[in-house]
Design a protein around this motif. Sequence first.
Motif, PDB file in Angstrom:
ATOM      1  N   UNK A   1       0.921  -1.232   0.037  1.00 60.50           N
ATOM      2  CA  UNK A   1       0.066   0.069   0.047  1.00 60.50           C
ATOM      3  C   UNK A   1       0.815   1.344  -0.030  1.00 60.50           C
ATOM      4  N   UNK A   2       0.210   2.486  -0.175  1.00 59.45           N
ATOM      5  CA  UNK A   2       1.095   3.633  -0.246  1.00 59.45           C
ATOM      6  C   UNK A   2       1.617   4.199   0.922  1.00 59.45           C
ATOM      7  N   UNK A   3       1.240   3.772   2.050  1.00 57.41           N
ATOM      8  CA  UNK A   3       1.467   4.351   3.473  1.00 57.41           C
ATOM      9  C   UNK A   3       2.589   3.770   3.895  1.00 57.41           C
ATOM     10  N   UNK A   4       2.919   2.499   3.753  1.00 53.46           N
ATOM     11  CA  UNK A   4       3.728   1.589   4.832  1.00 53.46           C
ATOM     12  C   UNK A   4       5.002   1.148   3.753  1.00 53.46           C
ATOM     13  N   UNK A   5       6.180   0.994   4.247  1.00 57.08           N
ATOM     14  CA  UNK A   5       7.230   0.740   3.714  1.00 57.08           C
ATOM     15  C   UNK A   5       7.979  -0.506   3.900  1.00 57.08           C
ATOM     16  N   UNK A   6       8.196  -1.426   2.972  1.00 58.91           N
ATOM     17  CA  UNK A   6       9.056  -2.593   3.191  1.00 58.91           C
ATOM     18  C   UNK A   6      10.577  -2.596   2.988  1.00 58.91           C
ATOM     19  N   UNK A   7      11.079  -3.408   3.683  1.00 63.25           N
ATOM     20  CA  UNK A   7      12.583  -3.253   3.532  1.00 63.25           C
ATOM     21  C   UNK A   7      13.264  -3.157   2.133  1.00 63.25           C
TER      22      UNK A   7
END
Length: 265
Positions: A116-122
């Motif tokens: 999604x646009x609001x969380x960030x993965x490694x």
Amino acid sequence: MRHVAPTRDALDRRVLASPPLSHWSPFARYIEDEAWPRVDALNTLWPTASGFRFATQDPGLLADGLHYEERIASLGVIATRPDNWHDLFNAFVWLRYGGLKRALNARQMAEIEVMGPRQRSRPQCALTHFDEAGLIVALRDPAMLDAWDAHDWHGLFWTHREAWLSGEARVEVFGHALLEHALTPGKLLVGKALVTMGEGDAAARCAEAIAAGVVLRDPQELRPLPVSGVPGWHPESGNEAFYTSAPCFQPLRPGRVYPPPLGLR
């Protein structure tokens, strides 16, 4: 502390004569002119039928509600803040390293679809670190890689000084934030590197590996490189003591291991 670049009026234009900014001489007039370049002028620099364009980031552009990366992927539009060093250098990087930028954007979009646009993965963090502070390093001598693995900066830059001066070892600054930092005279620059071993087009190889998802899966994959240590890149690089005293030359953290280099065909 957030870096604050010099204003256009206060810029010491002598920084353009030394690396890394001297490597961007085709764009020098857009840095050294008294007036900021307009977005329309930057758009004239694209190769024919590139499919991309810069657009002024203003409320009208942002009203589409698209994520920055989504706007690039779906419309080919790169939001660009006017009168802004960071975004100006980002434009230069798009114009020079379009293949790398497209690979990063495709990978970011794949992660956004999952997160999604609001969380960030490694992986997103790794992609962003490279986008902002990335270096492309091409080596031929495994002994230089061994020195780098051990954070033996004296060995990497001083013992192998001739390799850097002759071009046998090469570094290209890809990260636009790092280029912005270079506007400050004498600043110690540290980037996050992808490294290739052998002969060939290092930037193209890195773009291929990014697109395939075999690199930049975690920020820890990126190798820190105090690029001010490259001979000729800093006023003190001719002084051997620089490599053991400057604060940018940090020791290896216990347990830190780097991935192998990308091979060049």
